[in-house]
Design a protein around this motif. Structure first.
Motif, PDB file in Angstrom:
ATOM      1  N   UNK A 115       8.552  -7.815  16.353  1.00 20.60           N
ATOM      2  CA  UNK A 115       7.954  -7.063  15.041  1.00 20.60           C
ATOM      3  C   UNK A 115       7.808  -6.023  14.092  1.00 20.60           C
ATOM      4  N   UNK A 116       7.866  -5.370  12.998  1.00 15.67           N
ATOM      5  CA  UNK A 116       8.354  -4.413  12.363  1.00 15.67           C
ATOM      6  C   UNK A 116       7.145  -3.179  12.163  1.00 15.67           C
ATOM      7  N   UNK A 117       7.307  -2.272  11.284  1.00 12.94           N
ATOM      8  CA  UNK A 117       6.777  -1.186  10.553  1.00 12.94           C
ATOM      9  C   UNK A 117       6.181  -1.147   9.115  1.00 12.94           C
ATOM     10  N   UNK A 118       5.413  -1.021   8.293  1.00 14.80           N
ATOM     11  CA  UNK A 118       5.410  -0.851   6.905  1.00 14.80           C
ATOM     12  C   UNK A 118       4.848   0.646   6.746  1.00 14.80           C
ATOM     13  N   UNK A 119       5.610   1.292   5.652  1.00 15.83           N
ATOM     14  CA  UNK A 119       5.195   2.892   5.227  1.00 15.83           C
ATOM     15  C   UNK A 119       3.608   2.600   4.724  1.00 15.83           C
ATOM     16  N   UNK A 120       3.359   3.645   5.212  1.00 15.13           N
ATOM     17  CA  UNK A 120       1.584   4.232   4.994  1.00 15.13           C
ATOM     18  C   UNK A 120       1.943   4.017   3.573  1.00 15.13           C
ATOM     19  N   UNK A 121       2.701   4.767   2.575  1.00 14.00           N
ATOM     20  CA  UNK A 121       2.055   4.295   0.994  1.00 14.00           C
ATOM     21  C   UNK A 121       2.468   2.594   0.598  1.00 14.00           C
ATOM     22  N   UNK A 122       2.302   2.279   0.966  1.00 11.25           N
ATOM     23  CA  UNK A 122       2.992   0.554   0.672  1.00 11.25           C
ATOM     24  C   UNK A 122       1.623  -0.016   0.982  1.00 11.25           C
ATOM     25  N   UNK A 123       0.943   0.503   2.212  1.00 14.96           N
ATOM     26  CA  UNK A 123      -0.034  -0.240   2.792  1.00 14.96           C
ATOM     27  C   UNK A 123      -1.318   0.304   1.480  1.00 14.96           C
ATOM     28  N   UNK A 124      -1.382   2.050   1.624  1.00 12.14           N
ATOM     29  CA  UNK A 124      -2.667   2.098   0.241  1.00 12.14           C
ATOM     30  C   UNK A 124      -2.376   1.806  -1.096  1.00 12.14           C
ATOM     31  N   UNK A 125      -0.793   1.925  -1.638  1.00 11.23           N
ATOM     32  CA  UNK A 125      -0.881   1.146  -2.375  1.00 11.23           C
ATOM     33  C   UNK A 125      -1.215  -0.188  -2.952  1.00 11.23           C
ATOM     34  N   UNK A 126      -1.178  -1.912  -1.533  1.00 10.88           N
ATOM     35  CA  UNK A 126      -1.580  -2.605  -1.908  1.00 10.88           C
ATOM     36  C   UNK A 126      -3.416  -2.607  -1.839  1.00 10.88           C
ATOM     37  N   UNK A 127      -3.596  -1.947  -1.286  1.00  9.11           N
ATOM     38  CA  UNK A 127      -5.310  -1.277  -1.068  1.00  9.11           C
ATOM     39  C   UNK A 127      -5.852  -1.250  -2.346  1.00  9.11           C
ATOM     40  N   UNK A 128      -5.148  -0.068  -2.727  1.00  7.35           N
ATOM     41  CA  UNK A 128      -5.684  -0.007  -4.289  1.00  7.35           C
ATOM     42  C   UNK A 128      -5.199  -0.421  -5.540  1.00  7.35           C
ATOM     43  N   UNK A 129      -4.441  -1.688  -5.039  1.00  9.01           N
ATOM     44  CA  UNK A 129      -3.532  -2.925  -6.409  1.00  9.01           C
ATOM     45  C   UNK A 129      -4.872  -3.670  -6.285  1.00  9.01           C
ATOM     46  N   UNK A 130      -5.264  -4.132  -4.968  1.00  8.24           N
ATOM     47  CA  UNK A 130      -6.784  -4.819  -4.695  1.00  8.24           C
ATOM     48  C   UNK A 130      -7.681  -4.446  -4.898  1.00  8.24           C
ATOM     49  N   UNK A 131      -7.980  -3.379  -5.730  1.00  9.00           N
ATOM     50  CA  UNK A 131      -9.283  -1.784  -6.443  1.00  9.00           C
ATOM     51  C   UNK A 131      -9.929  -2.217  -4.099  1.00  9.00           C
ATOM     52  N   UNK A 132      -9.910  -2.042  -3.176  1.00 12.64           N
ATOM     53  CA  UNK A 132     -10.038  -1.663  -1.923  1.00 12.64           C
ATOM     54  C   UNK A 132     -10.636  -0.269  -1.596  1.00 12.64           C
ATOM     55  N   UNK A 133      -9.069   0.577  -2.317  1.00 12.24           N
ATOM     56  CA  UNK A 133      -9.704   1.867  -2.306  1.00 12.24           C
ATOM     57  C   UNK A 133      -9.092   2.809  -3.306  1.00 12.24           C
ATOM     58  N   UNK A 134      -9.664   3.529  -3.732  1.00 12.09           N
ATOM     59  CA  UNK A 134      -9.223   4.678  -5.096  1.00 12.09           C
ATOM     60  C   UNK A 134      -7.691   5.400  -4.924  1.00 12.09           C
TER      61      UNK A 134
END
Length: 364
Positions: free
Chosen positions: A345-364
């Protein structure tokens, strides 16, 4: 305050003059290459004032007392106000709260074969969109090795490094002082309550299991918190307010953090994080003894909802499928097991998760 009128809607707003000067978007004030401001707040006169204001269609032209000329898009000004921010966040339809019956009806939206992820950016976007909406997805057709698990995860996100490493493999060998490194039952929880910033995502992949038991179960914290607020509003208020300490101690490591079990957006009061781990609780000394009964009653009401069978989605993690879930939202646990079982397993930082979602236009 400067009174502005929107040319199309006729909406009126009052704008602080210093705020308006501070939000000039011209090349002298904003570095277009870095998207960073070029000046310090102290570089602007504290008493800066508009000397002349003109409307040109949807543009606002301002001549300032510091001799600066600004040209503003009026939609930018109106959309940059607190009321608009709260409205956007409150009306977001990105999240779907779920219990067992709801998630089973939507399981088809959670499965993403690795070959398609590797070959299609659209598939990656769909995965991130489902991860935002439901808080859990699966990457299928992954060879059951730590290396292939890492390859699959890095296709979507950078990995978070902790004292466990970037990638970790665990069984019932006591490599760390954690109940996960046993064969025991592990109740529904979120990870890293002892970190100042808990991992945003967690990934698990069963590499091999030659035994019985070990079924995993997942609970949507968003749905649980909504239920708690509806049924027991006083308990909800307590768990949003009381600081609860978590800790992790082993040789060479001692992590400690306090925060409420339920964290909400300070502007909208909407759900942000469920921070719940009964195993990592430290000595509870953050409220007076006179308030303990109310806190424990509130915690018990939350835990009873979490453990309701209708909230729990149970399934057996099999070699070849990675489960990736939002550690700020989805609780996970497992039944006791026999035999040999190895997980990667592994972890992903919250900021990297949200950054990806913003770059893809999924969230503001």
């Amino acid at each position: 305050m400067l009174l502005l009128k929107h040319p199309k809607t006729s909406q009126l707003i009052e704008i602080n003059e210093f705020w308006l000067r501070d939000h000039c978007r011209c090349a002298e004030c904003l570095n277009f290459e870095t998207n960073q401001r070029r000046y310090d707040v102290l570089d602007l006169p504290a008493d800066v004032m508009p000397l002349d204001v003109k409307y040109e269609g949807m543009n606002l032209q301002v001549h300032w007392s510091d001799a600066h000329q600004s040209n503003y898009d009026l939609d930018f000004i109106f959309n940059s106000q607190l009321e608009r921010l709260i409205d956007r966040r409150s009306k977001s339809t990105n999240l779907t709260p779920w219990n067992r019956s709801i998630i089973l009806q939507n399981e088809r939206h959670l499965r993403f074969p690795l070959p398609q992820l590797v070959s299609s950016d659209n598939e990656v976007r769909s995965l991130v969109e489902s991860l935002v909406r439901y808080g859990i997805v699966f990457i299928d057709d992954v060879a059951p090795t730590a290396n292939m698990t890492e390859l699959a995860l890095r296709r979507v996100f950078p990995l978070m490094k902790t004292f466990f490493g970037e990638m970790w493999t665990f069984s019932d060998n006591p490599d760390h002082a954690d109940t996960a490194y046993t064969k025991l039952y592990l109740g529904s929880h979120t990870d890293n309550t002892y970190f100042c910033d808990a991992a945003g995502l967690q990934a698990l992949h069963c590499i091999e299991h030659s035994g019985s038991g070990g079924e995993n179960f997942f609970v949507d914290g968003l749905h649980v918190v909504h239920e708690l607020k509806r049924r027991y509003p006083a308990a909800y208020e307590v768990l949003c307010r009381v600081q609860v300490p978590g800790e992790y101690i082993e040789k060479g490591e001692q992590h400690y953090h306090t925060a409420p079990i339920i964290q909400v957006d300070p502007l909208t009061q909407e759900f942000v994080q469920l921070r719940l781990n009964v195993y990592d609780r430290a000595v509870f000394n953050t409220i007076p003894q006179a308030e303990m009964a109310e806190f424990y009653d509130s915690l018990r009401q939350l835990l009873l909802i979490v453990r309701d069978n209708q909230q729990q989605w149970a399934l057996k993690l099999l070699p070849g499928s990675i489960v990736l879930f939002d550690n700020w939202r989805v609780l996970h646990g497992r039944e006791a097991y026999t035999g040999s079982r190895t997980m990667s397993g592994s972890y992903v930082q919250r900021t990297d998760f949200l950054s990806k979602a913003r770059v893809l236009g999924i969230i503001d």
